[in-house]
Design an enzyme around this catalytic site. Sequence first.
Site, short mmCIF file in Angstrom:
data_model
loop_
_atom_site.label_atom_id
_atom_site.label_comp_id
_atom_site.label_asym_id
_atom_site.label_seq_id
_atom_site.Cartn_x
_atom_site.Cartn_y
_atom_site.Cartn_z
N ASP A 1 -87.99 84.47 1.48
CA ASP A 1 -89.20 83.53 1.24
C ASP A 1 -89.76 82.88 2.35
OD1 ASP A 1 -86.45 82.19 0.45
OD2 ASP A 1 -87.80 80.65 1.51
N GLU B 1 -74.82 90.16 -2.80
CA GLU B 1 -74.84 91.00 -1.42
C GLU B 1 -73.53 91.60 -1.41
OE1 GLU B 1 -77.45 89.12 2.07
OE2 GLU B 1 -76.01 87.88 0.74
N MET C 1 -78.61 78.11 5.40
CA MET C 1 -77.83 77.00 5.03
C MET C 1 -76.25 77.13 5.33
SD MET C 1 -79.28 76.11 1.13
CE MET C 1 -78.30 74.50 0.94
N GLU C 2 -75.97 77.94 6.14
CA GLU C 2 -74.58 78.27 6.51
C GLU C 2 -74.35 78.77 8.21
OE1 GLU C 2 -75.92 80.29 4.03
OE2 GLU C 2 -75.47 78.98 2.38
N GLY D 1 -85.18 81.64 4.79
CA GLY D 1 -86.68 81.56 4.72
C GLY D 1 -87.26 81.67 5.92
N1 ADE Z 1 -82.25 80.73 2.11
C1 ADE Z 1 -83.23 81.46 1.90
N2 ADE Z 1 -84.24 80.92 1.77
C2 ADE Z 1 -84.14 79.56 2.22
C3 ADE Z 1 -84.66 78.61 2.20
N3 ADE Z 1 -86.10 78.41 1.92
N4 ADE Z 1 -84.08 77.38 2.86
C4 ADE Z 1 -82.79 77.32 3.01
N5 ADE Z 1 -82.08 78.45 2.93
C5 ADE Z 1 -82.66 79.55 2.50
#
Ligand code: ADE
Length: 247
Positions: free
Chosen positions: A214, A12, A190-191, A78
């Site tokens: 996803d 990115e 995650m951040e 996600g």
């Molecule tokens: N970032 C993108 N997809 C994710 C997921 N399934 N879990 C945690 N962080 C993500």
Amino acid sequence: MTTAILSALPEEQASLIARLERAQRLTHAGRSFWKGELCGRPVLLALSGIGKVAAATTATALVEHFGVARIVFTGVAGGLAEGVNVGDVVVAQAFLQHDMDASPLFPRWEVPGYARTRFDCDARLATLLQDAAGNCLSGAGRLPELGDGAHRVHHGLVASGDRFVSSAPEAQQLSQALQEAGHPVLAVEMEGAAVAQVCLDYSIPFAAIRTISDRADDTAHADFAHFVQTVASRYAEHMVQALMRTL
Ligand code: ADE
């Protein structure tokens, strides 16, 4: 007034670096930072790192060492809530840490010392990001890789934790537990919550946009890898440029 653009992934960031005018690479805290201008506005580009601690360190460096005025985060996430599908975009209204649990000393998900579970994003920046995302999905930024289906811009709560969520039962359990506690989460990553907490500490406006890569289920890892390669970088580029023009 420098705007920090935090990217979750090198893919990115690459397209932003390619567009950076007066680009200058700086090193601090074992990280690379890119100083320059985008659309004539001063920016500092950085990679967040993966996970809450890495992201918090990067955010702290941006504020303490580089003195940025605001932080904007672009990345992927996600989809957790029903109807939040691959190719959609989530503009965060607030973040929480889904792996924070100091119970029974503190209520589940509350961050000790802050008396809160949610960390709000800056409303003005979030509105600008929503407009930028809307433009991207409906117009110039639209990508053939995402097919003909209509993709949506969502605005709401995002959960962060040091886990890549990649099974349908886990995603379902997480979503349901948070929903029952009054936290209807749209997406997981995650951040973001870590950066939001640092920005609250320093009274710096923060906003974040996450493209859904996803559904946090059993195919999440494959969907994620494909999405990152084909879509994430070009989406980020379009949305950041649209934002910079309106700041
Ligand atoms: N970032 C993108 N997809 C994710 C997921 N399934 N879990 C945690 N962080 C993500």
